[in-house]
Scaffold this active site. Structure first.
Site, PDB file in Angstrom:
ATOM      1  CG  LEU A  89      -4.812  -1.808   5.660  1.00  0.00           C
ATOM      2  CD1 LEU A  89      -3.785  -2.778   6.299  1.00  0.00           C
ATOM      3  CD2 LEU A  89      -5.936  -2.399   4.862  1.00  0.00           C
ATOM      4  CE1 TYR A 104       3.224  -6.084  11.524  1.00  0.00           C
ATOM      5  CE2 TYR A 104       4.438  -7.085   9.838  1.00  0.00           C
ATOM      6  CZ  TYR A 104       3.062  -6.488  10.429  1.00  0.00           C
ATOM      7  OH  TYR A 104       2.090  -6.343   9.597  1.00  0.00           O
TER       8      TYR A 104
HETATM    9  P1  NAD Z   1      -0.551   1.859  10.225  1.00  0.00           P
HETATM   10  O1  NAD Z   1       1.186   1.951  10.830  1.00  0.00           O
HETATM   11  O2  NAD Z   1      -0.406   2.721   8.798  1.00  0.00           O
HETATM   12  O3  NAD Z   1      -1.582   2.266  11.109  1.00  0.00           O
HETATM   13  C1  NAD Z   1      -1.281   1.697  12.476  1.00  0.00           C
HETATM   14  C2  NAD Z   1      -2.268   2.496  13.257  1.00  0.00           C
HETATM   15  O4  NAD Z   1      -2.465   2.011  14.585  1.00  0.00           O
HETATM   16  C3  NAD Z   1      -1.321   4.139  13.412  1.00  0.00           C
HETATM   17  O5  NAD Z   1      -2.446   5.073  12.924  1.00  0.00           O
HETATM   18  C4  NAD Z   1      -1.179   4.099  14.695  1.00  0.00           C
HETATM   19  O6  NAD Z   1      -1.331   5.346  15.215  1.00  0.00           O
HETATM   20  C5  NAD Z   1      -1.984   3.168  15.245  1.00  0.00           C
HETATM   21  N1  NAD Z   1      -1.485   2.913  16.649  1.00  0.00           N
HETATM   22  C6  NAD Z   1      -0.215   2.329  16.908  1.00  0.00           C
HETATM   23  N2  NAD Z   1      -0.298   1.883  18.424  1.00  0.00           N
HETATM   24  C7  NAD Z   1      -1.461   2.117  18.852  1.00  0.00           C
HETATM   25  C8  NAD Z   1      -2.035   1.935  20.224  1.00  0.00           C
HETATM   26  N3  NAD Z   1      -1.248   1.624  21.107  1.00  0.00           N
HETATM   27  N4  NAD Z   1      -3.410   2.293  20.556  1.00  0.00           N
HETATM   28  C9  NAD Z   1      -3.979   2.633  19.212  1.00  0.00           C
HETATM   29  N5  NAD Z   1      -3.674   2.840  18.193  1.00  0.00           N
HETATM   30  C10 NAD Z   1      -2.224   2.565  17.515  1.00  0.00           C
HETATM   31  O7  NAD Z   1      -0.759   0.252   9.624  1.00  0.00           O
HETATM   32  P2  NAD Z   1      -1.344  -0.445   8.517  1.00  0.00           P
HETATM   33  O8  NAD Z   1      -0.564  -0.162   7.316  1.00  0.00           O
HETATM   34  O9  NAD Z   1      -2.678   0.533   8.427  1.00  0.00           O
HETATM   35  O10 NAD Z   1      -1.805  -1.757   9.197  1.00  0.00           O
HETATM   36  C11 NAD Z   1      -2.966  -1.835   9.836  1.00  0.00           C
HETATM   37  C12 NAD Z   1      -2.710  -3.357  10.335  1.00  0.00           C
HETATM   38  O11 NAD Z   1      -2.622  -4.344   9.042  1.00  0.00           O
HETATM   39  C13 NAD Z   1      -1.646  -3.719  11.211  1.00  0.00           C
HETATM   40  O12 NAD Z   1      -2.097  -4.838  12.086  1.00  0.00           O
HETATM   41  C14 NAD Z   1      -0.655  -4.225  10.178  1.00  0.00           C
HETATM   42  O13 NAD Z   1       0.234  -5.110  11.070  1.00  0.00           O
HETATM   43  C15 NAD Z   1      -1.503  -5.149   9.316  1.00  0.00           C
HETATM   44  N6  NAD Z   1      -1.046  -5.252   7.959  1.00  0.00           N
HETATM   45  C16 NAD Z   1      -0.721  -4.284   7.161  1.00  0.00           C
HETATM   46  C17 NAD Z   1      -0.044  -4.394   6.006  1.00  0.00           C
HETATM   47  C18 NAD Z   1       0.314  -3.194   5.001  1.00  0.00           C
HETATM   48  O14 NAD Z   1       1.047  -3.455   4.058  1.00  0.00           O
HETATM   49  N7  NAD Z   1      -0.199  -2.021   5.394  1.00  0.00           N
HETATM   50  C19 NAD Z   1       0.321  -5.706   5.545  1.00  0.00           C
HETATM   51  C20 NAD Z   1      -0.084  -6.780   6.361  1.00  0.00           C
HETATM   52  C21 NAD Z   1      -0.566  -6.778   7.517  1.00  0.00           C
HETATM   53  C1  AKB Z   2       4.922  -4.626   6.339  1.00  0.00           C
HETATM   54  O1  AKB Z   2       5.816  -4.477   5.251  1.00  0.00           O
HETATM   55  O2  AKB Z   2       5.563  -4.631   7.306  1.00  0.00           O
HETATM   56  C2  AKB Z   2       3.725  -4.882   6.055  1.00  0.00           C
HETATM   57  C3  AKB Z   2       3.235  -6.269   6.025  1.00  0.00           C
HETATM   58  C4  AKB Z   2       3.555  -7.049   4.912  1.00  0.00           C
HETATM   59  O3  AKB Z   2       2.946  -6.726   6.768  1.00  0.00           O
HETATM   60  N1  AKB Z   2       3.220  -4.168   4.775  1.00  0.00           N
END
Ligand code: NAD
Ligand code: AKB
Length: 326
Positions: free
Chosen positions: A16, A142
């Site tokens: 994201l 989580y």
């Molecule tokens: P991702 O795992 O692709 O990216 C997370 C980033 O956070 C990574 O680049 C990682 O290096 C960084 N990170 C981890 N620990 C860290 C720290 N201590 N300090 C600084 N950076 C750190 O995740 P994403 O899919 O981009 O999700 C972003 C946010 O959206 C998250 O909070 C996730 O829970 C939420 N989310 C994502 C989804 C999805 O489908 N992608 C769905 C629901 C919620």
């Molecule tokens: C996961 O599958 O953990 C994420 C989310 C829905 O939070 N894509």
């Protein structure tokens, strides 16, 4: 005099963050968006700071250095990866959030964004058209960290007046990167396998319906929520958000309209248990009512764009084997 909006994105290298950062730069200007993550991003155009958000002094240092007015705190360990080491996941997800909330409060930041997830729900909620105020009994560390985070977001708003806003994202589908660590990741990987004419092994059962959303919709939702007048925000824990909902079998059917020979093998693993306790569909009427949310992408349009973008990407890579991801 009005303050200039200057944004810090924490977790900017992720699925994201990498897309949101570009959208924010387009809106607020390259010099007013500071991207940060644990490691530098190759070829990043703009201001980038290495931040481990578990280190509050480092978060404070960057906020002071750039006169930050808003933080988008995206860093987290996601659902599937989180189960491998629950205590580390709790520690990272909560510590980074507390550091962001504390630095934001002490520096009088204007706004904070904290993404929650459909993972906050569990078997105690109705999993069809799950309402915003459903009972939360998440089964993953989580989900527990996100449910706790939502309540802390509300606490900082009520106690300190910190304008924290949040959305419970569904599984996000985008072509810009390959996600890892999530339970909904199959819904991105499947398109990569299809355009490469490879067989896909699915870690969920074919009838596992989950809420999903296209990356363009999720970025738009995030910015729309953050730009809504504070008086319109009636939910200070987190907003349900709906894009579309589908099962692996339904994506396969859609992909086979373009790739009739696409082969899939179902081999459910521990992620099936996680997915089985998540909602199938989401009631996002509060988001619609409060800040006008309306998704634009359904399974058909997502499939069309994913296939088109990934075909372009792999064609480029064949021409230039050293090409980076889109
Ligand atoms: P991702 O795992 O692709 O990216 C997370 C980033 O956070 C990574 O680049 C990682 O290096 C960084 N990170 C981890 N620990 C860290 C720290 N201590 N300090 C600084 N950076 C750190 O995740 P994403 O899919 O981009 O999700 C972003 C946010 O959206 C998250 O909070 C996730 O829970 C939420 N989310 C994502 C989804 C999805 O489908 N992608 C769905 C629901 C919620
Ligand atoms: C996961 O599958 O953990 C994420 C989310 C829905 O939070 N894509």
């Amino acid at each position: 005099m009005e303050k200039t909006t200057t944004i810090l994105v924490i977790g900017a290298n992720g699925q994201l963050g990498s897309v949101l950062t570009e959208a924010l730069k387009g809106k607020y200007g390259v010099r007013h968006v500071i991207a940060s993550d644990l490691r530098a991003q190759d070829g990043y155009e703009g201001i980038f700071e290495i931040i481990d958000a578990t280190d509050i002094d480092r978060v404070q240092e960057v906020v002071a250095k750039y006169n930050i007015t808003q933080i988008y705190h995206l860093a987290a360990i996601l659902s599937a990866k989180g189960e491998k080491d629950p205590l580390v996941t709790w520690d990272v997800n909560m510590k980074t959030l507390f550091n962001v909330l504390e630095v934001s409060r002490k520096n009088n930041l204007d706004k904070v964004f904290f993404p929650s997830s459909i993972a906050v729900f569990g078997e105690g909620a109705s999993l069809v058209n799950t309402p915003n105020n459903a009972y939360l009994n998440p089964a993953t560390v989580y989900g527990i960290s996100k449910a706790a985070g939502e309540n802390w977001a509300q606490y900082y708003f009520l106690k300190y007046g910190l304008d924290v806003r949040s959305i419970r994202y569904p599984g996000v589908i985008g072509y810009q990167s390959i996600p890892s660590g999530g339970t909904t990741d199959y819904a991105v990987d499947i398109f990569h396998k299809a355009v490469q004419n490879q067989e896909f092994e699915c870690f969920l059962q074919e009838d596992t319906t989950l809420p999903m959303i296209f990356i363009d919709d999720v970025i738009r939702a995030t910015i729309e929520l953050m730009e809504a007048p504070a008086t319109d925000i009636s939910i200070r824990t987190s907003y349900n958000l709906s894009g579309t909902s589908f099962s692996p079998a339904e994506v396969v059917e859609e992909i086979r309209k373009l790739y009739p020979d696409f082969k899939v093998r179902y081999n459910p693993d521990f992620r099936q248990d996680i997915a089985s306790k998540w909602p199938k569909t989401i009631d996002d009427s509060n988001a619609c009512k409060d800040w006008g949310w309306k998704p634009k992408f359904d399974l058909q349009s997502i499939t069309k764009i994913m296939i088109q973008k990934l075909k372009e990407k792999y064609k480029k890579e064949i021409k230039n084997p050293n090409a980076l991801m889109l």
